[in-house]
Design a protein around this motif. Sequence first.
Motif, PDB file in Angstrom:
ATOM      1  N   VAL A  21      51.503  44.327  43.318  1.00  0.00           N
ATOM      2  CA  VAL A  21      52.347  45.172  44.363  1.00  0.00           C
ATOM      3  C   VAL A  21      53.592  44.404  44.675  1.00  0.00           C
ATOM      4  O   VAL A  21      54.868  45.048  44.586  1.00  0.00           O
ATOM      5  N   GLY A  22      53.345  43.221  45.102  1.00  0.00           N
ATOM      6  CA  GLY A  22      54.678  42.417  45.743  1.00  0.00           C
ATOM      7  C   GLY A  22      55.847  42.203  44.651  1.00  0.00           C
ATOM      8  O   GLY A  22      56.761  42.496  44.673  1.00  0.00           O
ATOM      9  N   LEU A  23      55.211  41.836  43.188  1.00  0.00           N
ATOM     10  CA  LEU A  23      56.269  41.141  42.409  1.00  0.00           C
ATOM     11  C   LEU A  23      56.659  42.437  41.699  1.00  0.00           C
ATOM     12  O   LEU A  23      57.742  42.473  41.208  1.00  0.00           O
ATOM     13  N   LYS A  75      44.775  28.430  47.876  1.00  0.00           N
ATOM     14  CA  LYS A  75      44.897  27.749  46.408  1.00  0.00           C
ATOM     15  C   LYS A  75      44.748  29.151  45.559  1.00  0.00           C
ATOM     16  O   LYS A  75      45.345  28.990  44.322  1.00  0.00           O
ATOM     17  N   ALA A  76      43.917  29.759  45.706  1.00  0.00           N
ATOM     18  CA  ALA A  76      43.576  30.977  44.731  1.00  0.00           C
ATOM     19  C   ALA A  76      44.944  31.910  44.868  1.00  0.00           C
ATOM     20  O   ALA A  76      45.265  32.381  43.865  1.00  0.00           O
ATOM     21  N   ALA A  77      45.457  32.200  46.288  1.00  0.00           N
ATOM     22  CA  ALA A  77      46.503  33.104  46.024  1.00  0.00           C
ATOM     23  C   ALA A  77      47.869  32.279  45.551  1.00  0.00           C
ATOM     24  O   ALA A  77      48.706  33.097  44.985  1.00  0.00           O
ATOM     25  N   SER A  78      47.920  30.878  45.446  1.00  0.00           N
ATOM     26  CA  SER A  78      48.887  30.404  44.777  1.00  0.00           C
ATOM     27  C   SER A  78      49.084  30.338  43.195  1.00  0.00           C
ATOM     28  O   SER A  78      50.118  30.232  42.520  1.00  0.00           O
ATOM     29  N   VAL A  79      47.797  30.510  42.589  1.00  0.00           N
ATOM     30  CA  VAL A  79      47.843  30.890  41.221  1.00  0.00           C
ATOM     31  C   VAL A  79      48.540  31.984  40.890  1.00  0.00           C
ATOM     32  O   VAL A  79      49.350  32.342  39.846  1.00  0.00           O
ATOM     33  N   TYR A  80      48.576  33.197  41.705  1.00  0.00           N
ATOM     34  CA  TYR A  80      49.287  34.608  41.435  1.00  0.00           C
ATOM     35  C   TYR A  80      50.774  34.364  42.210  1.00  0.00           C
ATOM     36  O   TYR A  80      51.548  35.213  41.672  1.00  0.00           O
ATOM     37  N   VAL A 102      35.161  36.095  41.955  1.00  0.00           N
ATOM     38  CA  VAL A 102      35.945  36.721  40.886  1.00  0.00           C
ATOM     39  C   VAL A 102      36.458  38.025  41.684  1.00  0.00           C
ATOM     40  O   VAL A 102      37.346  38.467  41.305  1.00  0.00           O
ATOM     41  N   CYS A 103      35.444  38.604  42.371  1.00  0.00           N
ATOM     42  CA  CYS A 103      36.212  39.758  43.122  1.00  0.00           C
ATOM     43  C   CYS A 103      37.441  39.531  44.143  1.00  0.00           C
ATOM     44  O   CYS A 103      38.192  40.161  44.399  1.00  0.00           O
ATOM     45  N   GLY A 104      37.290  38.178  44.581  1.00  0.00           N
ATOM     46  CA  GLY A 104      38.386  37.636  45.468  1.00  0.00           C
ATOM     47  C   GLY A 104      39.733  37.534  44.858  1.00  0.00           C
ATOM     48  O   GLY A 104      40.732  37.820  45.221  1.00  0.00           O
ATOM     49  N   LEU A 105      39.459  37.155  43.344  1.00  0.00           N
ATOM     50  CA  LEU A 105      40.527  36.968  42.588  1.00  0.00           C
ATOM     51  C   LEU A 105      41.172  38.376  42.458  1.00  0.00           C
ATOM     52  O   LEU A 105      42.355  38.324  42.088  1.00  0.00           O
ATOM     53  N   LEU A 106      40.392  39.355  42.346  1.00  0.00           N
ATOM     54  CA  LEU A 106      40.824  40.696  41.995  1.00  0.00           C
ATOM     55  C   LEU A 106      41.918  41.151  43.038  1.00  0.00           C
ATOM     56  O   LEU A 106      42.680  41.698  43.017  1.00  0.00           O
ATOM     57  N   VAL A 107      41.515  40.857  44.356  1.00  0.00           N
ATOM     58  CA  VAL A 107      42.148  41.061  45.595  1.00  0.00           C
ATOM     59  C   VAL A 107      43.558  40.303  45.334  1.00  0.00           C
ATOM     60  O   VAL A 107      44.655  41.024  45.902  1.00  0.00           O
ATOM     61  N   HIS A 108      43.750  39.125  45.118  1.00  0.00           N
ATOM     62  CA  HIS A 108      45.071  38.503  45.074  1.00  0.00           C
ATOM     63  C   HIS A 108      45.811  38.975  43.647  1.00  0.00           C
ATOM     64  O   HIS A 108      47.103  39.022  43.891  1.00  0.00           O
ATOM     65  N   ALA A 109      45.009  39.385  42.943  1.00  0.00           N
ATOM     66  CA  ALA A 109      45.889  39.834  41.677  1.00  0.00           C
ATOM     67  C   ALA A 109      46.530  41.427  42.208  1.00  0.00           C
ATOM     68  O   ALA A 109      47.706  41.428  41.582  1.00  0.00           O
ATOM     69  N   GLY A 158      31.398  34.452  48.692  1.00  0.00           N
ATOM     70  CA  GLY A 158      32.277  34.269  47.632  1.00  0.00           C
ATOM     71  C   GLY A 158      33.338  34.946  47.810  1.00  0.00           C
ATOM     72  O   GLY A 158      34.473  34.586  47.338  1.00  0.00           O
ATOM     73  N   LEU A 159      33.180  36.320  48.026  1.00  0.00           N
ATOM     74  CA  LEU A 159      34.569  37.131  48.279  1.00  0.00           C
ATOM     75  C   LEU A 159      35.393  36.768  49.411  1.00  0.00           C
ATOM     76  O   LEU A 159      36.482  36.464  48.972  1.00  0.00           O
ATOM     77  N   PHE A 160      34.872  36.379  50.597  1.00  0.00           N
ATOM     78  CA  PHE A 160      35.655  36.099  51.657  1.00  0.00           C
ATOM     79  C   PHE A 160      36.309  34.506  51.573  1.00  0.00           C
ATOM     80  O   PHE A 160      37.387  34.484  51.877  1.00  0.00           O
ATOM     81  N   SER A 161      35.486  33.694  51.019  1.00  0.00           N
ATOM     82  CA  SER A 161      35.969  32.427  50.820  1.00  0.00           C
ATOM     83  C   SER A 161      37.051  32.378  49.875  1.00  0.00           C
ATOM     84  O   SER A 161      38.186  31.531  50.128  1.00  0.00           O
ATOM     85  N   ASN A 162      37.233  33.185  48.949  1.00  0.00           N
ATOM     86  CA  ASN A 162      38.192  33.365  47.765  1.00  0.00           C
ATOM     87  C   ASN A 162      39.524  34.125  48.391  1.00  0.00           C
ATOM     88  O   ASN A 162      40.686  33.710  48.036  1.00  0.00           O
TER      89      ASN A 162
END
Length: 209
Positions: A59-61, A129-134, A47-54, A120-124
Amino acid sequence: MQWHQVLAFVAAVTPLTLLPGTSFTLVTQQVIAGSRADGVRAALGSVCGLLVHATFAAVGLSALVMSSAQALTVVKVAGGVYLVWLGVTTWRSTHRGAEPATRRRRPRLPWSRLGGFGQGLFSNVLNPKAASVYLTLVPQFLTTDHAIAPQIAVLSLAHIAVALVWLLFWSSVVAAARTVIDTPRFRRGMSRVAGAVLIGLGIRTATAR
């Protein structure tokens, strides 16, 4: 952002979260190889990996909308087309023969020697696929009437809550059973649900006024 938008996002992201993937597999492996505590640490890292993608998405959007409010519409339409394509391919994948789990060989990952949290952090973080959600799903629930970053923050917290509850629940199930419940039938069922949701979201974007 209205509550009904957040609830709609939760309804959309939940089947995608339940779909067996990197985090699901990692938590299962950690519990079986170690203990439930190892699975919990892997879940927290995921879930910390999801925070990175978010953060990257915010920033980008935000920069994109600041340059042109119409650019978000373009991103939504492109994301909608991609979601339909992803949904169709996800659904079609359920008709392909599944290789027996006993014959599957998983490649050794560079971060495999790290603890559960680090894995868990690095794999996400490195999971497209996790990036595509955002990049495709989240924009469907954003509006230009309000600042983009706070909206993404709310949606990401909702996503993290869903993912964390599911992974913690699953770690408890695996710890109690000590067997892999990730059966071909389970994978097919979740793939069909996820595919239907993706197609529906894509059509919703294409027909929205």
